[in-house]
Design an enzyme around this catalytic site. Structure first.
Site, PDB file in Angstrom:
ATOM      1  N   THR A  92      50.923 -10.372 -77.907  1.00 56.65           N
ATOM      2  CA  THR A  92      51.206 -10.352 -79.336  1.00 56.65           C
ATOM      3  C   THR A  92      51.496  -8.903 -79.714  1.00 56.65           C
ATOM      4  O   THR A  92      51.443  -8.015 -78.861  1.00 56.65           O
ATOM      5  CB  THR A  92      49.998 -10.871 -80.155  1.00 56.65           C
ATOM      6  N   CYS A  93      51.744  -8.657 -80.979  1.00 58.10           N
ATOM      7  CA  CYS A  93      51.994  -7.279 -81.397  1.00 58.10           C
ATOM      8  C   CYS A  93      50.738  -6.420 -81.290  1.00 58.10           C
ATOM      9  O   CYS A  93      50.823  -5.201 -81.237  1.00 58.10           O
ATOM     10  CB  CYS A  93      52.555  -7.236 -82.812  1.00 58.10           C
ATOM     11  N   GLU A 100      42.399 -13.910 -88.941  1.00 56.72           N
ATOM     12  CA  GLU A 100      43.850 -14.076 -88.874  1.00 56.72           C
ATOM     13  C   GLU A 100      44.165 -15.338 -88.081  1.00 56.72           C
ATOM     14  O   GLU A 100      43.657 -15.547 -86.987  1.00 56.72           O
ATOM     15  CB  GLU A 100      44.458 -12.830 -88.214  1.00 56.72           C
ATOM     16  N   GLN A 116      47.290 -16.692 -87.138  1.00 57.51           N
ATOM     17  CA  GLN A 116      48.464 -16.761 -86.262  1.00 57.51           C
ATOM     18  C   GLN A 116      48.089 -16.732 -84.782  1.00 57.51           C
ATOM     19  O   GLN A 116      48.770 -17.323 -83.960  1.00 57.51           O
ATOM     20  CB  GLN A 116      49.423 -15.609 -86.551  1.00 57.51           C
TER      21      GLN A 116
END
Length: 193
Positions: A54-55, A121, A123
């Site tokens: 992921t980022c 979060e 996501q």
């Protein structure tokens, strides 16, 4: 059974290093293809692998029978560096390692949003599910990692629905917008006085 997670995240690495090591969906697929060849020559044909990118994190998960955990960790560290064309020394100090049940516990925390920049979060839950789906499709993962990720996704869903953790902002971006609105609102009030 050896279970291992080796990775880095916003807690251990700069944004520049995370961006350098981040994998798009297509890059994750080609990395898994390379990973399977690497696994066969450096670990064992039966070893299972999954990549969560992921980022804010890059994590490799491994499940294997009769494989010394230190040997597996060293090989995985070499693979991360080799995959991105950097020296092991450039990434080694930024990596964390979770072994056996700690790896399972860590993945459940990740899926639940407990190890995110914005607590809760949501996501990440989908990203965990996508990571195992891709690994299964590329035949990098098998029964052990499939079960491990399924348990983590179930734990993440329960955390989101049965606790208040999911009531926070859904991403770093939305948290930043909310904070900016608060600051702009406060500044406007101060200026009006």
């Amino acid at each position: 059974m050896t279970i291992l997670c080796l990775g880095l995240s916003f807690r251990t690495a700069s944004i520049e290093l995370r961006e350098q090591l981040s994998l798009s969906r297509s890059a994750a697929q080609s990395t898994l293809e390379r990973c399977c060849g690497w696994r066969d020559s450096h670990l064992s044909l039966e070893a299972e692998l999954a990549v969560l990118s992921t980022c804010n994190r890059l994590e490799l998960y491994l499940a294997a029978k009769d494989l010394p955990i230190d040997q597996a960790a060293s090989a995985m560290m070499g693979f991360i560096a080799d995959c991105h064309g950097i020296a092991v020394a450039a990434v080694e100090s930024h990596l964390y390692r979770h072994d056996q049940l700690d790896a399972v516990h860590h993945l459940c925390e990740v899926a639940a949003g407990l190890d995110s920049m914005v607590l809760g979060e949501s996501q990440i839950l989908g990203q965990v599910g996508e990571a195992i789906e891709l690994s299964l499709r590329e035949r990098a993962a098998g029964t052990v990692l499939s079960n491990l990720f399924r348990i983590a996704v179930r734990a993440g869903k329960r955390a989101q629905t049965e606790t208040t953790i999911g009531r926070n902002s859904v991403s770093v971006g939305s948290a930043a917008v909310k904070r900016a609105e608060q600051e702009i609102g406060h500044a406007a009030l101060r200026d009006a006085k």
